[in-house]
Design a protein around this motif. Structure first.
Motif, PDB file in Angstrom:
ATOM      1  N   GLU A 238       4.924   5.082  20.497  1.00 31.10           N
ATOM      2  CA  GLU A 238       4.429   5.999  21.321  1.00 31.10           C
ATOM      3  C   GLU A 238       4.308   7.331  20.695  1.00 31.10           C
ATOM      4  N   ARG A 239       5.473   7.525  20.120  1.00 33.49           N
ATOM      5  CA  ARG A 239       5.705   8.895  19.471  1.00 33.49           C
ATOM      6  C   ARG A 239       4.849   9.125  18.190  1.00 33.49           C
ATOM      7  N   GLY A 240       4.416   8.097  17.409  1.00 32.36           N
ATOM      8  CA  GLY A 240       3.933   8.035  16.220  1.00 32.36           C
ATOM      9  C   GLY A 240       4.678   8.503  15.200  1.00 32.36           C
ATOM     10  N   THR A 241       6.197   8.004  15.342  1.00 28.81           N
ATOM     11  CA  THR A 241       7.078   8.599  14.362  1.00 28.81           C
ATOM     12  C   THR A 241       6.870   7.590  13.055  1.00 28.81           C
ATOM     13  N   ARG A 268       0.541  -3.707  13.833  1.00 31.64           N
ATOM     14  CA  ARG A 268       0.753  -3.026  15.109  1.00 31.64           C
ATOM     15  C   ARG A 268       0.483  -1.642  15.523  1.00 31.64           C
ATOM     16  N   GLY A 269       0.008  -1.083  14.315  1.00 29.13           N
ATOM     17  CA  GLY A 269      -0.223   0.448  14.517  1.00 29.13           C
ATOM     18  C   GLY A 269       0.702   1.352  14.503  1.00 29.13           C
ATOM     19  N   VAL A 270       2.236   0.878  13.841  1.00 28.04           N
ATOM     20  CA  VAL A 270       3.217   2.005  13.584  1.00 28.04           C
ATOM     21  C   VAL A 270       2.720   2.700  12.258  1.00 28.04           C
ATOM     22  N   GLN A 306      -5.315   2.488   5.039  1.00 33.60           N
ATOM     23  CA  GLN A 306      -4.558   2.640   6.284  1.00 33.60           C
ATOM     24  C   GLN A 306      -3.118   3.556   5.835  1.00 33.60           C
ATOM     25  N   LEU A 307      -2.541   2.636   4.863  1.00 31.48           N
ATOM     26  CA  LEU A 307      -1.139   2.953   4.495  1.00 31.48           C
ATOM     27  C   LEU A 307      -1.169   4.663   4.246  1.00 31.48           C
ATOM     28  N   GLN A 308      -2.267   4.797   3.264  1.00 32.95           N
ATOM     29  CA  GLN A 308      -2.509   6.193   2.887  1.00 32.95           C
ATOM     30  C   GLN A 308      -2.614   7.263   4.098  1.00 32.95           C
ATOM     31  N   ARG A 309      -3.544   6.654   4.855  1.00 31.02           N
ATOM     32  CA  ARG A 309      -3.993   7.580   6.176  1.00 31.02           C
ATOM     33  C   ARG A 309      -2.782   7.861   6.915  1.00 31.02           C
TER      34      ARG A 309
END
Ligand code: ADE
Ligand code: ZN
Length: 340
Positions: A238-241, A268-270, A306-309
């Motif tokens: 949720e925090r995008g940590t 999972r979008g983490v 995505q890892l780089q984004r």
């Protein structure tokens, strides 16, 4: 284009790299000669033969004494510049790099020689290599808290050179909460915050909880055990940590790279990212870490992108560096997509 070539040419961001962990055997020998330090080995092969570990403790037992060869401001500059050259050769465009001043100050090196030597390299890297870099000062968690307090005091005078504060070294018995007052002070002073939560460490989910809830870190280094606690995983998501993961290092200090869990968290979008930790010791820079992960978890090219984004998003880079990086990444994706 095969996946290894794709990974090598991919524009990258490095967020978990210990500058003292980039001391390659040849530079160690050169610095030892330069400073008249007897390290007990005379050839690159002899030095390399001492770089053998099967646990974090055995690694740290080699890592800290090796720092004796770093004495002058120029030595710190040369160490960091050698790393930045290597990173640039792997298409790293932005790097946020750790350093451990307590260990150097304890040996009689001036704090400012450490920071300014590393900062000299940051300036040279920008000018000569087009590489953007930031310095993160780590508290060495198994040294007395007073010595961490002392370096934080000194760091307040170098807010233009240091972007953030971290927490590294031996976590056992040294939870994040022990440093909460120092992190609060660092936050007030304008520093960004991160903390190592090592893989499978004793009380790991409690340590992750302290980092997230009691300290409010901006990122966690390693931290993949968060999957064991659904509430913490939800909070982190949720925090995008972000989590800065180091697959090759994981394979050294535990028996597994954690490729599966890293890929699962990514899907999972983490905000997971891949970095190299101590590449001179573990034998892999960021490209090799991405290849190691890809082999372990069957990542697709869009997932490597995505890892780089994720990495640029959770980085503490200036806005224009972020924008330029994303534009370059988009262009790379468009260029290579037809070949994938
Ligand atoms: N300091 C340097 N490298 C480290 C690592 N891999 N883990 C914890 N502390 C460190
Ligand atoms: Zn680390």
């Amino acid at each position: 284009m095969d996946l290894t070539a794709f990974t090598a040419a991919l524009p990258k961001v490095e967020l978990h790299l210990h500058l003292e962990g980039t001391l390659e055997p040849d530079l160690k020998l050169e610095l030892a000669r330069r400073n008249g330090v007897d390290i007990g080995q005379r050839t690159v092969e002899e030095v390399r033969a001492t770089y053998v570990f099967d646990s974090l403790a055995s690694f740290l037992a080699v890592y800290y004494p090796a720092m004796d060869v770093l004495v002058t401001r120029a030595d710190f500059r040369d160490l960091a510049m050698a790393y930045f050259r290597k990173a640039a050769s792997q298409n790293v465009r932005h790097a946020e790099v750790f350093f451990d001043p307590q260990v150097h100050v304890a040996r009689g090196v001036a704090f400012e020689d450490v920071v300014l030597g590393y900062h000299d390299a940051v300036l040279d890297a920008r000018r000569e290599l087009g590489l953007s870099a930031g310095l993160i000062m780590c508290f060495v968690r198994d040294l007395p808290v007073e010595s961490a307090e002392a370096v934080l005091e000194q760091a307040l005078g170098f807010r233009g050179q240091i972007v953030g504060v971290g927490l590294d070294s031996d976590e056992r018995g040294n939870p994040p909460a022990k440093f909460a007052h120092l992190f609060a002070r660092a936050r007030e002073a304008g520093f960004k915050l991160t903390a190592h939560c090592d893989i499978d460490q004793e009380n790991t989910t409690e340590h992750i909880r302290q980092a997230l809830e009691d300290i409010g870190v901006d990122r966690i280094d390693h931290g993949t055990n968060v999957v064991e606690d659904p509430r913490l995983l939800a909070l982190l998501t949720e925090r995008g940590t972000g989590l800065t993961c180091c697959p090759i290092s994981n394979s050294f200090v535990t028996d597994d790279s954690r490729a599966g869990v890293i890929a699962d968290l990514l899907r999972r979008g983490v905000k997971v990212t891949v970095s190299s930790d101590d590449p001179a010791y573990f034998g892999g820079y960021v490209t090799e870490n991405l290849v190691h992960l890809t082999r372990g978890a069957d990542l697709a090219p869009d997932e490597l992108i995505q890892l780089q984004r994720n990495a640029i998003e959770i980085s503490w880079a200036p806005e224009e560096v972020k924008e330029d990086f994303l534009a370059e990444l988009d262009a790379y994706e468009a260029l290579v997509a037809p070949d994938l």
